[in-house]
Design an enzyme around this catalytic site. Structure first.
Site, PDB file in Angstrom:
ATOM      1  N   CYS A   1       5.119  -5.457   3.582  1.00 29.67           N
ATOM      2  CA  CYS A   1       5.525  -4.067   3.811  1.00 29.67           C
ATOM      3  C   CYS A   1       5.636  -3.457   2.422  1.00 29.67           C
ATOM      4  O   CYS A   1       6.202  -4.088   1.514  1.00 29.67           O
ATOM      5  CB  CYS A   1       6.875  -4.022   4.528  1.00 29.67           C
ATOM      6  SG  CYS A   1       7.665  -2.393   4.488  1.00 29.67           S
ATOM      7  N   THR A   2       5.097  -2.253   2.249  1.00 25.21           N
ATOM      8  CA  THR A   2       5.036  -1.715   0.886  1.00 25.21           C
ATOM      9  C   THR A   2       6.399  -1.326   0.327  1.00 25.21           C
ATOM     10  O   THR A   2       6.534  -1.094  -0.872  1.00 25.21           O
ATOM     11  CB  THR A   2       4.078  -0.518   0.826  1.00 25.21           C
ATOM     12  OG1 THR A   2       4.475   0.463   1.803  1.00 25.21           O
ATOM     13  CG2 THR A   2       2.649  -0.937   1.086  1.00 25.21           C
TER      14      THR A   2
ATOM     15  N   THR B   1       2.273  -1.003   8.272  1.00 31.71           N
ATOM     16  CA  THR B   1       2.555  -0.660   9.664  1.00 31.71           C
ATOM     17  C   THR B   1       1.583   0.425  10.145  1.00 31.71           C
ATOM     18  O   THR B   1       0.951   0.283  11.198  1.00 31.71           O
ATOM     19  CB  THR B   1       4.013  -0.160   9.799  1.00 31.71           C
ATOM     20  OG1 THR B   1       4.874  -1.061   9.111  1.00 31.71           O
ATOM     21  CG2 THR B   1       4.440  -0.061  11.241  1.00 31.71           C
TER      22      THR B   1
ATOM     23  N   TYR C   1       8.878   3.641  10.327  1.00 33.48           N
ATOM     24  CA  TYR C   1       7.893   3.429  11.394  1.00 33.48           C
ATOM     25  C   TYR C   1       8.089   2.068  12.080  1.00 33.48           C
ATOM     26  O   TYR C   1       7.761   1.904  13.251  1.00 33.48           O
ATOM     27  CB  TYR C   1       6.477   3.420  10.800  1.00 33.48           C
ATOM     28  CG  TYR C   1       5.874   4.776  10.495  1.00 33.48           C
ATOM     29  CD1 TYR C   1       6.521   5.970  10.813  1.00 33.48           C
ATOM     30  CD2 TYR C   1       4.611   4.848   9.894  1.00 33.48           C
ATOM     31  CE1 TYR C   1       5.934   7.198  10.524  1.00 33.48           C
ATOM     32  CE2 TYR C   1       4.028   6.068   9.616  1.00 33.48           C
ATOM     33  CZ  TYR C   1       4.687   7.248   9.927  1.00 33.48           C
ATOM     34  OH  TYR C   1       4.092   8.454   9.650  1.00 33.48           O
ATOM     35  N   GLY C   2       8.562   1.103  11.315  1.00 33.51           N
ATOM     36  CA  GLY C   2       8.526  -0.297  11.748  1.00 33.51           C
ATOM     37  C   GLY C   2       9.326  -0.627  12.985  1.00 33.51           C
ATOM     38  O   GLY C   2       9.148  -1.692  13.579  1.00 33.51           O
TER      39      GLY C   2
ATOM     40  N   CYS D   1       0.648   1.636   3.653  1.00 33.01           N
ATOM     41  CA  CYS D   1       1.654   1.233   4.627  1.00 33.01           C
ATOM     42  C   CYS D   1       1.003   0.241   5.579  1.00 33.01           C
ATOM     43  O   CYS D   1       0.021   0.581   6.254  1.00 33.01           O
ATOM     44  CB  CYS D   1       2.122   2.471   5.387  1.00 33.01           C
ATOM     45  SG  CYS D   1       3.259   2.128   6.734  1.00 33.01           S
TER      46      CYS D   1
HETATM   47  N1  DGL Z   1       6.047   0.842   4.176  1.00 31.55           N
HETATM   48  C1  DGL Z   1       5.681   0.494   5.468  1.00 31.55           C
HETATM   49  C2  DGL Z   1       4.847  -0.765   5.559  1.00 31.55           C
HETATM   50  O1  DGL Z   1       4.168  -1.119   4.621  1.00 31.55           O
HETATM   51  C3  DGL Z   1       6.546   0.739   6.666  1.00 31.55           C
HETATM   52  C4  DGL Z   1       8.006   0.931   6.546  1.00 31.55           C
HETATM   53  C5  DGL Z   1       8.590   1.582   7.779  1.00 31.55           C
HETATM   54  O2  DGL Z   1       8.426   2.809   7.873  1.00 31.55           O
HETATM   55  O3  DGL Z   1       9.172   0.885   8.620  1.00 31.55           O
HETATM   56  O4  DGL Z   1       4.818  -1.404   6.573  1.00 31.55           O
END
Ligand code: DGL
Length: 286
Positions: free
Chosen positions: A201-202, A91, A58-59, A89
């Site tokens: 970020c997790t 994000t 997603y980032g 998450c």
């Molecule tokens: N695990 C996600 C977070 O805590 C996002 C990672 C991604 O999809 O870029 O931001």
């Protein structure tokens, strides 16, 4: 405002809500680092973990794209019986949590980079804080607002690490590759001036061990999983939603159900493996 889906109301009528599962959601494997903490702190609960494998990462996407993906994934996870949802998450939380809370009535626990505790930890020693997160999280006005709220000395710096999400999605723990990667990313920072590195970020806590080896020993690492699970427990308790303890001899099976939007069995196996790897890692480093 959309009301809680009628299906949820029906479930509420049919079942005792406290025995329902707790939903966890992330773009991919990262939320497993939060789930691992939840399994430790809430041993009587059952969980369903959903990864949006069709759209990870997603980032590096736009806010509009991510909002659509999160909303669709949450619709899917609601096909399971859940009593609360953790957006594991940073994000997705920064983009979608406000909208989700408007739409649904069940508790939704989000995550944000642990900037506040990090700033507090360094107030006395005058050291700086370095926040590692995805580009999208760091670009959000919510992040800027968080920093200006808690950082009265201008002591917070930020560094986006989008590639680390990809390493994690491949369960890549190759020491040489990762050492080179971190050394390259951190080369312009004078690490002596930092007291804390925030894993915002997790996915990143999978690399705590490598970071501990690589960073000067005075730097502390923090992430948001403990605070998030503490909050989850508190919210469930306030609403009388904590599962009853197991009776003696009762076996808890299927503690976690893993789902992904691509319905890919190999990825489900990967999530199980990631949870094992992380839990093992935490046992050693706690
Ligand atoms: N695990 C996600 C977070 O805590 C996002 C990672 C991604 O999809 O870029 O931001």
């Amino acid at each position: 405002m959309n009301m809680v889906p009628s299906r949820f109301n029906t479930i509420v009528e049919r079942k005792k809500v406290s025995s329902l599962k707790i939903g966890f959601f992330d773009s991919g494997l990262g939320g497993v680092t939060v789930l691992s903490e939840a399994l430790r702190r809430l041993p009587n609960e059952n969980f369903v973990y959903m990864a949006d494998t069709l759209h990870v990462p997603y980032g590096t996407k736009t806010p509009q794209e991510v909002l659509g993906y999160v909303k669709a994934s949450v619709q899917t996870i609601l096909k399971e019986d859940i009593k609360a949802l953790v957006i594991a998450c940073n994000t997705a939380t920064s983009i979608a949590v406000a909208e989700l809370r408007k739409e649904y009535k069940f508790p939704i626990i989000g995550m944000e980079p642990a900037v506040k505790p990090a700033v507090e930890m360094n107030r006395a020693n005058g050291k700086r804080v370095l926040v590692l997160a995805t580009p999208l999280t760091l670009k959000q006005s919510g992040y800027a607002a968080l920093v200006s709220r808690v950082d009265d000395h201008g002591s917070v710096d930020s560094l986006p690490l989008p590639e680390l999400v990809q390493y994690c999605e491949q369960l890549n723990f190759d020491r040489t590759e990762l050492f080179n990667y971190f050394n390259h990313k951190l080369s312009s920072f004078n690490l002596d001036v930092y007291g804390t590195v925030v894993l915002g970020c997790t996915h990143y806590p999978f690399y705590k061990e490598i970071l501990r080896e690589l960073l000067p020993s005075h730097i502390q690492l923090i992430d948001g999983s403990q605070g998030t699970v503490k909050r989850l427990k508190q919210v469930l308790s306030e609403r009388n939603l904590l599962a009853a303890p197991l009776t003696t001899g009762q076996l808890q099976e299927g503690h976690v159900t893993f789902l992904c939007t691509s319905q890919d069995k190999a990825y489900v196996y990967k999530m199980e493996r990631a949870l094992e790897i992380y839990a093992e890692h935490e046992k050693i480093y706690l």
